[in-house]
Scaffold this motif. Structure first.
Motif, PDB file in Angstrom:
ATOM      1  N   LYS A   1     -23.002 -40.249 -17.140  1.00 26.31           N
ATOM      2  CA  LYS A   1     -22.073 -39.594 -16.216  1.00 26.31           C
ATOM      3  C   LYS A   1     -22.789 -38.530 -15.385  1.00 26.31           C
ATOM      4  O   LYS A   1     -22.646 -38.482 -14.161  1.00 26.31           O
ATOM      5  CB  LYS A   1     -20.933 -38.969 -17.019  1.00 26.31           C
TER       6      LYS A   1
ATOM      7  N   ARG B   1     -12.994 -42.697 -10.349  1.00 29.48           N
ATOM      8  CA  ARG B   1     -13.276 -41.408 -10.990  1.00 29.48           C
ATOM      9  C   ARG B   1     -13.041 -41.466 -12.496  1.00 29.48           C
ATOM     10  O   ARG B   1     -13.805 -40.911 -13.278  1.00 29.48           O
ATOM     11  CB  ARG B   1     -12.418 -40.303 -10.385  1.00 29.48           C
TER      12      ARG B   1
ATOM     13  N   LEU C   1     -19.987 -49.609 -14.889  1.00 33.61           N
ATOM     14  CA  LEU C   1     -18.970 -49.411 -13.855  1.00 33.61           C
ATOM     15  C   LEU C   1     -18.588 -50.731 -13.193  1.00 33.61           C
ATOM     16  O   LEU C   1     -17.413 -50.961 -12.889  1.00 33.61           O
ATOM     17  CB  LEU C   1     -19.464 -48.401 -12.812  1.00 33.61           C
TER      18      LEU C   1
ATOM     19  N   ALA D   1     -25.405 -47.285 -16.034  1.00 31.19           N
ATOM     20  CA  ALA D   1     -24.117 -46.798 -15.531  1.00 31.19           C
ATOM     21  C   ALA D   1     -23.531 -47.772 -14.520  1.00 31.19           C
ATOM     22  O   ALA D   1     -22.327 -48.070 -14.552  1.00 31.19           O
ATOM     23  CB  ALA D   1     -24.281 -45.419 -14.900  1.00 31.19           C
ATOM     24  N   ARG D   2     -24.363 -48.277 -13.620  1.00 32.50           N
ATOM     25  CA  ARG D   2     -23.879 -49.252 -12.626  1.00 32.50           C
ATOM     26  C   ARG D   2     -23.344 -50.500 -13.310  1.00 32.50           C
ATOM     27  O   ARG D   2     -22.330 -51.061 -12.891  1.00 32.50           O
ATOM     28  CB  ARG D   2     -25.003 -49.618 -11.664  1.00 32.50           C
TER      29      ARG D   2
ATOM     30  N   VAL E   1     -25.091 -40.153 -12.816  1.00 30.44           N
ATOM     31  CA  VAL E   1     -24.327 -40.736 -11.705  1.00 30.44           C
ATOM     32  C   VAL E   1     -23.819 -39.643 -10.773  1.00 30.44           C
ATOM     33  O   VAL E   1     -23.913 -39.765  -9.541  1.00 30.44           O
ATOM     34  CB  VAL E   1     -23.160 -41.599 -12.240  1.00 30.44           C
TER      35      VAL E   1
ATOM     36  N   VAL F   1     -15.875 -43.348 -14.078  1.00 36.47           N
ATOM     37  CA  VAL F   1     -17.069 -42.493 -14.172  1.00 36.47           C
ATOM     38  C   VAL F   1     -16.888 -41.465 -15.287  1.00 36.47           C
ATOM     39  O   VAL F   1     -17.816 -41.212 -16.056  1.00 36.47           O
ATOM     40  CB  VAL F   1     -17.366 -41.799 -12.824  1.00 36.47           C
ATOM     41  N   SER F   2     -15.693 -40.906 -15.410  1.00 37.40           N
ATOM     42  CA  SER F   2     -15.478 -39.893 -16.451  1.00 37.40           C
ATOM     43  C   SER F   2     -15.529 -40.491 -17.855  1.00 37.40           C
ATOM     44  O   SER F   2     -15.786 -39.775 -18.819  1.00 37.40           O
ATOM     45  CB  SER F   2     -14.152 -39.160 -16.232  1.00 37.40           C
TER      46      SER F   2
ATOM     47  N   LEU G   1     -17.726 -42.714 -18.757  1.00 35.50           N
ATOM     48  CA  LEU G   1     -19.121 -43.020 -19.077  1.00 35.50           C
ATOM     49  C   LEU G   1     -19.641 -42.049 -20.137  1.00 35.50           C
ATOM     50  O   LEU G   1     -19.180 -40.910 -20.216  1.00 35.50           O
ATOM     51  CB  LEU G   1     -19.998 -42.893 -17.829  1.00 35.50           C
TER      52      LEU G   1
END
Length: 175
Positions: free
Chosen positions: A127, A116, A165, A161-162, A130, A119-120, A122
């Motif tokens: 974000k 999390r 991450l 994003a992937r 995603v 993700v935050s 990004l």
């Protein structure tokens, strides 16, 4: 959309919209406000919403537009008169919950928290994409409608994003 259909939509999609608001704002109080503002706006625009034409994506786009406007206003006000940053209460609550859990729960919750947090961190555009794709289970075409961008851009943002991450979470995923 009639009043009854709007009530059905709130019952059916309310939890999903609220969850999206929580992830978007990272603050329960702001999420409450955003959720309420979203459905207040939906009440005003209920004649424009078609019940059979995926109202969930329409509500998500309303929430997203309201959030972007609030962020823009906050940035503008901050330039004029600096304000204290918004405190993220969720991180503190998660930290307390981790200390009180059993060893297995600690490991699981720690991984969830790391994901999390990744993700935050990004960029905002990635974000939101995603969150809509993985949390709200929207298709790339639906995300395209919500964000008012081409499908190719959605796919590109998901790929970026992937990649980010994967790099950030290599240690977590290898365990």
């Amino acid at each position: 959309m009639t009043k009854h259909e709007l009530e059905l939509c709130i019952d059916k999609y309310g939890k999903d919209i609220y969850s999206f608001c929580k992830h978007l704002t990272n603050n329960p109080l702001e999420a409450d406000d955003l959720y309420q503002d979203t459905f207040l706006r939906a009440v005003v625009l209920k004649e424009k919403i078609e019940y059979g034409n995926n109202p969930k994506s329409y509500f998500l786009s309303i929430a997203l537009r309201i959030w972007r406007n609030k962020k823009r206003k906050f940035a503008w006000r901050k330039r004029i008169a600096d304000v204290q940053p918004i405190v993220d209460e969720r991180d503190a609550e998660l930290g307390e919950a981790l200390e009180l859990s059993l060893e297995e729960r600690i490991t699981s919750k720690e991984k969830d928290m790391l994901v999390r947090m990744a993700v935050s961190r990004l960029p905002e555009k990635l974000k939101i994409t995603v969150l809509l794709f993985y949390m709200e289970d929207l298709s790339t075409a639906q995300i395209s409608e919500v964000m008012k961008i081409p499908v190719g851009t959605v796919l590109s943002r998901l790929h970026q994003a992937r990649k980010i991450l994967k790099k950030d979470l290599e240690d977590v995923l290898s365990e």
